[in-house]
Design a protein around this motif. Structure first.
Motif, PDB file in Angstrom:
ATOM      1  N   GLU A  30       0.849  -1.191   0.000  1.00  0.00           N
ATOM      2  CA  GLU A  30       0.000   0.000   0.000  1.00  0.00           C
ATOM      3  C   GLU A  30       0.886   1.243   0.000  1.00  0.00           C
ATOM      4  N   SER A  32       0.846   5.769  -0.521  1.00  0.00           N
ATOM      5  CA  SER A  32       0.084   7.010  -0.590  1.00  0.00           C
ATOM      6  C   SER A  32       1.058   8.169  -0.747  1.00  0.00           C
ATOM      7  N   VAL A  68      -3.147  13.687   2.465  1.00  0.00           N
ATOM      8  CA  VAL A  68      -2.757  12.334   2.072  1.00  0.00           C
ATOM      9  C   VAL A  68      -3.669  11.876   0.937  1.00  0.00           C
ATOM     10  N   PRO A  70      -4.230   8.416  -1.391  1.00  0.00           N
ATOM     11  CA  PRO A  70      -3.826   7.025  -1.599  1.00  0.00           C
ATOM     12  C   PRO A  70      -3.550   6.731  -3.071  1.00  0.00           C
TER      13      PRO A  70
END
Length: 99
Positions: A30, A32, A68, A70
């Motif tokens: 993952e 971001s 932020v 993603p």
């Protein structure tokens, strides 16, 4: 484990520009984008577009702070920065979370 890497940073006074970047998300982890903005005047706009879905996230004249966004796994995200007489600074970092 978290990894944070600086991609670009800039301080400016009366900035007028049209810049763009393309970021690719990791296939397994993952990720971001972390944007730190100091806005002291003028106009600045950060527009993020997911190139697979055409989903748009826009920060127009953002307040000073951290934002932020993603990234899609294995996908591409385009960032367009437009500014007119902007005063302040920004930094863009990529955060990767490895489990």
């Amino acid at each position: 484990m978290e990894k944070l890497r600086t991609l670009t940073s800039r301080k400016y006074y009366l900035l007028s520009c049209h810049r763009f970047f393309v970021f690719k998300g990791h296939k397994k982890y993952e990720q971001s984008l972390v944007i730190n903005v100091t806005n002291e005047g003028g106009e600045i706009c950060f527009t993020f577009t997911d190139l697979a879905t055409n989903k748009v996230i826009e920060f127009k004249d953002p307040k000073t702070g951290e934002y932020v966004v993603p990234l899609t796994k294995g996908g591409k995200t385009k960032l367009v920065i437009t500014a007119s007489h902007a005063i302040g600074s920004y930094s863009i970092k990529k955060k990767t979370i490895k489990e």
